[in-house]
Design a protein around this motif. Structure first.
Motif, PDB file in Angstrom:
ATOM      1  N   GLU A  98       0.989  -1.064  -0.004  1.00  0.00           N
ATOM      2  CA  GLU A  98       0.224   0.086  -0.043  1.00  0.00           C
ATOM      3  C   GLU A  98       0.439   1.286   0.017  1.00  0.00           C
ATOM      4  N   ARG A  99       2.451   1.187  -0.044  1.00  0.00           N
ATOM      5  CA  ARG A  99       3.020   3.097   0.057  1.00  0.00           C
ATOM      6  C   ARG A  99       2.604   2.958  -0.879  1.00  0.00           C
ATOM      7  N   GLY A 100       2.756   2.622  -2.260  1.00  0.00           N
ATOM      8  CA  GLY A 100       2.415   3.647  -3.269  1.00  0.00           C
ATOM      9  C   GLY A 100       1.443   4.292  -2.977  1.00  0.00           C
ATOM     10  N   ILE A 101      -0.081   3.892  -3.295  1.00  0.00           N
ATOM     11  CA  ILE A 101      -1.062   4.388  -2.716  1.00  0.00           C
ATOM     12  C   ILE A 101      -1.113   5.729  -1.881  1.00  0.00           C
ATOM     13  N   TYR A 102      -0.318   4.820  -0.407  1.00  0.00           N
ATOM     14  CA  TYR A 102      -0.167   5.913   0.223  1.00  0.00           C
ATOM     15  C   TYR A 102       0.596   7.103   0.011  1.00  0.00           C
ATOM     16  N   VAL A 103       1.601   7.359  -0.380  1.00  0.00           N
ATOM     17  CA  VAL A 103       2.779   8.566  -0.870  1.00  0.00           C
ATOM     18  C   VAL A 103       1.571   9.435  -1.573  1.00  0.00           C
ATOM     19  N   GLN A 104       1.411   8.637  -2.992  1.00  0.00           N
ATOM     20  CA  GLN A 104       0.358   9.756  -3.909  1.00  0.00           C
ATOM     21  C   GLN A 104      -0.956  10.492  -3.057  1.00  0.00           C
ATOM     22  N   GLY A 105      -1.936   9.062  -2.640  1.00  0.00           N
ATOM     23  CA  GLY A 105      -2.519   9.651  -1.899  1.00  0.00           C
ATOM     24  C   GLY A 105      -2.062  11.235  -0.905  1.00  0.00           C
ATOM     25  N   ALA A 106      -1.157  11.611  -0.625  1.00  0.00           N
ATOM     26  CA  ALA A 106      -0.059  12.409   0.741  1.00  0.00           C
ATOM     27  C   ALA A 106       0.523  13.242  -0.526  1.00  0.00           C
ATOM     28  N   PHE A 107       0.332  13.174  -1.348  1.00  0.00           N
ATOM     29  CA  PHE A 107       1.525  14.420  -1.899  1.00  0.00           C
ATOM     30  C   PHE A 107       0.766  15.334  -3.163  1.00  0.00           C
ATOM     31  N   ARG A 108      -0.284  14.284  -3.732  1.00  0.00           N
ATOM     32  CA  ARG A 108      -0.636  14.922  -5.213  1.00  0.00           C
ATOM     33  C   ARG A 108      -2.262  15.715  -4.401  1.00  0.00           C
ATOM     34  N   GLY A 109      -1.907  16.924  -4.668  1.00  0.00           N
ATOM     35  CA  GLY A 109      -3.632  17.316  -4.476  1.00  0.00           C
ATOM     36  C   GLY A 109      -4.274  17.734  -5.222  1.00  0.00           C
ATOM     37  N   ASN A 110      -5.242  19.207  -5.444  1.00  0.00           N
ATOM     38  CA  ASN A 110      -6.325  19.193  -6.633  1.00  0.00           C
ATOM     39  C   ASN A 110      -5.720  20.301  -6.876  1.00  0.00           C
ATOM     40  N   SER A 232      -2.552   8.702   5.493  1.00  0.00           N
ATOM     41  CA  SER A 232      -2.158   9.509   4.377  1.00  0.00           C
ATOM     42  C   SER A 232      -3.094  10.814   4.366  1.00  0.00           C
ATOM     43  N   SER A 233      -4.187  10.575   4.156  1.00  0.00           N
ATOM     44  CA  SER A 233      -5.577  12.188   4.670  1.00  0.00           C
ATOM     45  C   SER A 233      -4.590  12.688   5.630  1.00  0.00           C
ATOM     46  N   LEU A 234      -4.394  12.694   6.540  1.00  0.00           N
ATOM     47  CA  LEU A 234      -3.760  13.655   7.367  1.00  0.00           C
ATOM     48  C   LEU A 234      -2.047  13.990   7.171  1.00  0.00           C
ATOM     49  N   MET A 235      -1.221  13.302   6.661  1.00  0.00           N
ATOM     50  CA  MET A 235      -0.505  14.069   5.912  1.00  0.00           C
ATOM     51  C   MET A 235      -0.110  14.966   5.261  1.00  0.00           C
ATOM     52  N   LYS A 236      -1.556  14.803   4.003  1.00  0.00           N
ATOM     53  CA  LYS A 236      -1.696  15.266   3.113  1.00  0.00           C
ATOM     54  C   LYS A 236      -2.535  16.807   3.774  1.00  0.00           C
ATOM     55  N   MET A 237      -3.176  16.546   4.989  1.00  0.00           N
ATOM     56  CA  MET A 237      -4.217  17.912   4.971  1.00  0.00           C
ATOM     57  C   MET A 237      -3.055  19.248   6.495  1.00  0.00           C
ATOM     58  N   ALA A 238      -1.877  17.951   7.079  1.00  0.00           N
ATOM     59  CA  ALA A 238      -1.939  18.826   8.019  1.00  0.00           C
ATOM     60  C   ALA A 238      -1.066  19.268   8.002  1.00  0.00           C
ATOM     61  N   VAL A 239      -0.314  17.487   8.141  1.00  0.00           N
ATOM     62  CA  VAL A 239       2.022  17.868   8.384  1.00  0.00           C
ATOM     63  C   VAL A 239       2.307  18.687   6.641  1.00  0.00           C
ATOM     64  N   LEU A 240       2.415  17.972   5.644  1.00  0.00           N
ATOM     65  CA  LEU A 240       3.082  18.441   4.615  1.00  0.00           C
ATOM     66  C   LEU A 240       2.156  20.298   4.085  1.00  0.00           C
TER      67      LEU A 240
END
Length: 315
Positions: A98-110, A232-240
């Motif tokens: 699941e690493r690839g899906i996690y990473v893409q979800g975490a960095f690829r924004g709309n 992944s969502s917390l990484m995308k919306m908070a951490v990064l």
């Protein structure tokens, strides 16, 4: 301006955008729009109305202001940093498959829809024109980096660079940026009736795209507990967004430039990530969960982020 007035002013920026998303959810539940409508409308937005919006915003822009090379370079570097940090975290915390899906979800924004909609609401034509150039940069990076990380964890898959380059070359959003730049640089004007008609057509973009985003969300799927999707969502919306925006401020960006960067950093996961995962035989349900969770979180996290930045006096 007191805290209440500042908060209300912040809501004036974010609520119109996310109201359209929740309207899409409601219309789908009522049965007024269906999958066929969403598919047709999404194709219309991607292939025609959004490129038109980007083209018109650029030819109306002051290229000396919109073409901000330092901001574009920083955004590119920050995107690479987000990609690397997400991948590094995934190597230690996320199951291999699941690493690839996690990473893409975490960095690829709309950025092309939600980012531009928020930029337009907050900064008007400057937000649209400068944001359109950032979209041109990030589309190239998102597609290339997503294929690399997904191929790394999908058995039998490999990064097909010929296919990547072809998709980038024929991407309507990139084409609209390339076509618009000579018009802007040479101050070529179009007939007023063309501009007016174009404005009518382009005005369909943001409300239609946001309604389609809402209609594609599966709120019920979020009930299926997924620690990977939430992480992944917390990484995308908070951490990064916090790390990237702080880095931008330390690098000297402030005001409109910092605000625009934050809006793009804080955009929820792009719907295109689901399409790419499905095409490469990955866990499409996980990708869909990440998109749904980040989109719902965005209404709160982006509002809080803008409020905090304004409270600090950074934007």
């Amino acid at each position: 301006m007191n805290l209440l007035e500042l908060f209300v002013q912040t809501l004036d920026i974010t609520l119109p955008v996310f109201a359209m998303v929740f309207l899409g959810i409601g219309l789908k539940r009522l049965g007024w729009i269906d999958r066929q409508f969403v598919a047709t409308a999404s194709a219309l937005v991607f292939k025609a109305t959004l490129p038109t919006l980007i083209f018109l915003s650029l030819i109306k822009a002051d290229i000396g202001v919109a073409l901000d090379i330092p901001m574009m370079l920083f955004f590119a570097i920050a995107t690479l940093g987000q990609f690397a940090l997400s991948w590094l975290w995934a190597c230690y915390r996320i199951p291999y498959a699941e690493r690839g899906i996690y990473v893409q979800g975490a960095f690829r924004g709309n950025c092309g829809v939600v980012g531009l909609a928020l930029a337009a609401g907050m900064y008007g034509n400057y937000g649209l024109s400068a944001g359109s150039l950032l979209v041109g940069v990030v589309i190239v990076m998102y597609n290339a980096l997503s294929v690399v990380v997904l191929a790394s964890y999908q058995p039998g898959q490999a990064a097909n660079w010929k296919s990547i380059l072809k998709h980038i070359a024929v991407n309507p959003l990139i084409i609209s940026v390339v076509v618009a730049l000579p018009f802007t640089a040479l101050s070529i004007s179009l007939p007023s009736w063309v501009m007016t008609s174009g404005d009518y057509f382009a005005s369909l973009t943001l409300p239609l795209a946001l309604i389609c985003i809402g209609a594609t969300l599966s709120v019920s799927s979020i009930r299926d507990k997924s620690d990977v999707a939430m992480s992944s969502s917390l990484m995308k919306m908070a951490v990064l967004p916090v790390l990237s925006t702080a880095a931008a401020w330390l690098a000297g960006f402030e005001g409109e430039r910092l605000g625009l960067l934050f809006l793009f950093f804080a955009s929820p996961t792009a719907a295109a990530s689901f399409v790419m995962v499905k095409a490469m035989g990955g866990n499409a349900a996980l990708a869909a969960n990440i998109i749904a969770i980040t989109t719902l979180m965005a209404s709160i996290s982006i509002t809080a982020g803008i409020f905090a930045l304004r409270l600090l006096g950074w934007v």
